[in-house]
Design a protein around this motif. Structure first.
Motif, PDB file in Angstrom:
ATOM      1  N   GLY A 177       0.836  -1.189   0.000  1.00 11.04           N
ATOM      2  CA  GLY A 177       0.000   0.000   0.000  1.00 11.04           C
ATOM      3  C   GLY A 177       0.873   1.241   0.000  1.00 11.04           C
ATOM      4  O   GLY A 177       2.084   1.178  -0.232  1.00 11.04           O
ATOM      5  N   GLN A 178       0.253   2.390   0.222  1.00 10.83           N
ATOM      6  CA  GLN A 178       0.969   3.656   0.263  1.00 10.83           C
ATOM      7  C   GLN A 178       0.510   4.465   1.468  1.00 10.83           C
ATOM      8  O   GLN A 178      -0.637   4.348   1.920  1.00 10.83           O
ATOM      9  N   VAL A 179       1.424   5.287   1.963  1.00 10.89           N
ATOM     10  CA  VAL A 179       1.097   6.239   3.008  1.00 10.89           C
ATOM     11  C   VAL A 179       1.597   7.609   2.561  1.00 10.89           C
ATOM     12  O   VAL A 179       2.668   7.720   1.948  1.00 10.89           O
ATOM     13  N   SER A 180       0.813   8.652   2.783  1.00 13.61           N
ATOM     14  CA  SER A 180       1.162  10.000   2.352  1.00 13.61           C
ATOM     15  C   SER A 180       1.756  10.779   3.520  1.00 13.61           C
ATOM     16  O   SER A 180       1.215  10.765   4.639  1.00 13.61           O
ATOM     17  N   LEU A 181       2.884  11.443   3.247  1.00 15.39           N
ATOM     18  CA  LEU A 181       3.520  12.334   4.218  1.00 15.39           C
ATOM     19  C   LEU A 181       3.312  13.759   3.749  1.00 15.39           C
ATOM     20  O   LEU A 181       3.751  14.132   2.661  1.00 15.39           O
ATOM     21  N   ASP A 182       2.638  14.569   4.550  1.00 11.18           N
ATOM     22  CA  ASP A 182       2.368  15.955   4.208  1.00 11.18           C
ATOM     23  C   ASP A 182       3.370  16.872   4.899  1.00 11.18           C
ATOM     24  O   ASP A 182       3.963  16.543   5.928  1.00 11.18           O
ATOM     25  N   ALA A 183       3.587  18.075   4.301  1.00 13.50           N
ATOM     26  CA  ALA A 183       4.461  19.094   4.869  1.00 13.50           C
ATOM     27  C   ALA A 183       3.605  20.138   5.562  1.00 13.50           C
ATOM     28  O   ALA A 183       2.562  20.549   5.055  1.00 13.50           O
ATOM     29  N   TYR A 184       4.053  20.587   6.754  1.00 14.96           N
ATOM     30  CA  TYR A 184       3.331  21.589   7.516  1.00 14.96           C
ATOM     31  C   TYR A 184       4.273  22.732   7.871  1.00 14.96           C
ATOM     32  O   TYR A 184       5.496  22.571   7.934  1.00 14.96           O
ATOM     33  N   LYS A 185       3.708  23.875   8.082  1.00 16.94           N
ATOM     34  CA  LYS A 185       4.475  25.066   8.423  1.00 16.94           C
ATOM     35  C   LYS A 185       4.274  25.403   9.897  1.00 16.94           C
ATOM     36  O   LYS A 185       3.160  25.455  10.385  1.00 16.94           O
ATOM     37  N   TYR A 186       5.419  25.587  10.598  1.00 18.19           N
ATOM     38  CA  TYR A 186       5.407  26.066  11.970  1.00 18.19           C
ATOM     39  C   TYR A 186       6.106  27.429  11.987  1.00 18.19           C
ATOM     40  O   TYR A 186       7.188  27.583  11.414  1.00 18.19           O
ATOM     41  N   GLY A 187       5.524  28.425  12.603  1.00 17.42           N
ATOM     42  CA  GLY A 187       6.127  29.748  12.596  1.00 17.42           C
ATOM     43  C   GLY A 187       5.803  30.534  13.848  1.00 17.42           C
ATOM     44  O   GLY A 187       4.897  30.194  14.621  1.00 17.42           O
ATOM     45  N   PHE A 188       6.573  31.568  14.095  1.00 17.90           N
ATOM     46  CA  PHE A 188       6.319  32.502  15.191  1.00 17.90           C
ATOM     47  C   PHE A 188       6.889  33.856  14.792  1.00 17.90           C
ATOM     48  O   PHE A 188       7.680  33.965  13.852  1.00 17.90           O
ATOM     49  N   THR A 189       6.513  34.887  15.492  1.00 21.69           N
ATOM     50  CA  THR A 189       6.959  36.255  15.245  1.00 21.69           C
ATOM     51  C   THR A 189       7.983  36.651  16.293  1.00 21.69           C
ATOM     52  O   THR A 189       7.747  36.491  17.498  1.00 21.69           O
ATOM     53  N   LEU A 190       9.161  37.142  15.830  1.00 18.99           N
ATOM     54  CA  LEU A 190      10.211  37.645  16.708  1.00 18.99           C
ATOM     55  C   LEU A 190      10.315  39.149  16.500  1.00 18.99           C
ATOM     56  O   LEU A 190      10.701  39.605  15.436  1.00 18.99           O
ATOM     57  N   GLN A 191       9.950  39.904  17.508  1.00 17.57           N
ATOM     58  CA  GLN A 191       9.941  41.363  17.388  1.00 17.57           C
ATOM     59  C   GLN A 191      11.252  41.936  17.921  1.00 17.57           C
ATOM     60  O   GLN A 191      11.677  41.623  19.031  1.00 17.57           O
ATOM     61  N   VAL A 192      11.902  42.771  17.087  1.00 14.22           N
ATOM     62  CA  VAL A 192      13.176  43.407  17.430  1.00 14.22           C
ATOM     63  C   VAL A 192      12.998  44.913  17.329  1.00 14.22           C
ATOM     64  O   VAL A 192      12.465  45.423  16.335  1.00 14.22           O
ATOM     65  N   SER A 193      13.443  45.635  18.335  1.00 16.07           N
ATOM     66  CA  SER A 193      13.317  47.091  18.302  1.00 16.07           C
ATOM     67  C   SER A 193      14.316  47.696  17.318  1.00 16.07           C
ATOM     68  O   SER A 193      15.345  47.086  16.995  1.00 16.07           O
ATOM     69  N   HIS A 194      14.016  48.879  16.853  1.00 15.39           N
ATOM     70  CA  HIS A 194      14.903  49.580  15.925  1.00 15.39           C
ATOM     71  C   HIS A 194      16.246  49.888  16.580  1.00 15.39           C
ATOM     72  O   HIS A 194      17.314  49.792  15.941  1.00 15.39           O
ATOM     73  N   GLU A 195      16.219  50.227  17.883  1.00  9.88           N
ATOM     74  CA  GLU A 195      17.469  50.542  18.588  1.00  9.88           C
ATOM     75  C   GLU A 195      18.370  49.311  18.717  1.00  9.88           C
ATOM     76  O   GLU A 195      19.587  49.396  18.540  1.00  9.88           O
TER      77      GLU A 195
END
Length: 227
Positions: free
Chosen positions: A202-220
């Motif tokens: 038989g066959q099994v399907s492997l899917d790709a997923y996106k994991y992300g987060f926001t890193l906030q950096v000040s201008h200074e």
């Protein structure tokens, strides 16, 4: 130099023995140096030239050795004089570098002689970098401008040692697998035919997923950070 002088002395003694042997041969024939044959005369002149050359070389070496002794005495007398202010400053810097090299182990010596009777004064202090006032304020600080990224490995899947598959894009991957194995094996007599039994796939399907987060950096921080 001593080996060279020894070889030079041995060579002179050898040439002198050859010269005496040549003269003894002429004397045994009942003659003297004036009665040497032409070939013997050439040999006698060559041996004497070699002796003169060796004697001249020995005199040059003796003169050079005497000049070296005279130069050493002259330099010693100059070094014993009181140094000029500029030379005294350079000497003080040299003493400081010697003490620093000994303290840091760069000199390779396990001891350092402190001589108060020297022309240069030397003060002893119990200083360290343990406190700011005792010396820490004089030590510069360097900053390594590369960020060392720590790694977290607490995943049970990673701990199990899985096979990691990497793709150029996030497309789906089809992985073939077996769905059933042969289970009808049994005792077979000698020369009897083996029963046929095939596994199923038989066959099994492997899917790709996106994991992300926001890193906030000040201008200074973006302007001032060294990383």
């Amino acid at each position: 130099m001593s080996d060279y002088i020894t070889r030079l002395k041995e060579r002179r003694a050898n040439i002198w023995e050859q010269t005496k042997e040549l003269l003894d041969t002429a004397e045994a024939r009942g003659g003297d140096q004036a009665n040497l044959t032409a070939e013997e005369e050439q040999t006698y002149q060559r041996l004497n030239a070699d002796l003169d050359a060796i004697d001249a070389r020995a005199k040059e070496m003796a003169d050079a050795e005497q000049r070296t002794k005279d130069a050493d005495e002259a330099f010693r007398a100059l070094l014993e004089r009181e140094p000029a202010p500029e030379a005294r400053q350079n000497q003080e810097k040299g003493e400081v570098e010697k003490v620093r090299a000994w303290l840091t182990g760069q000199s390779g010596s396990r001891s350092y002689d402190v001589r108060p009777d020297k022309a240069l004064p030397l003060d002893a202090r119990a200083l360290s970098k343990l406190t700011a006032a005792a010396g820490a304020n004089t030590v510069p600080i360097s900053f390594y401008n590369r960020l060392v990224q720590h790694m977290i490995e607490v995943s049970g899947i990673l701990a199990a040692g899985p096979t990691v598959l990497r793709t150029a894009t996030g497309e789906q991957m089809q992985i073939p697998k077996t769905t059933a194995h042969s289970a009808n094996a049994g005792i077979v007599a000698e020369a009897a035919q083996l029963p046929a039994n095939e596994p199923t796939f038989g066959q099994v399907s492997l899917d790709a997923y996106k994991y992300g987060f926001t890193l906030q950096v000040s201008h200074e921080l973006a302007n001032d950070t060294a990383v």
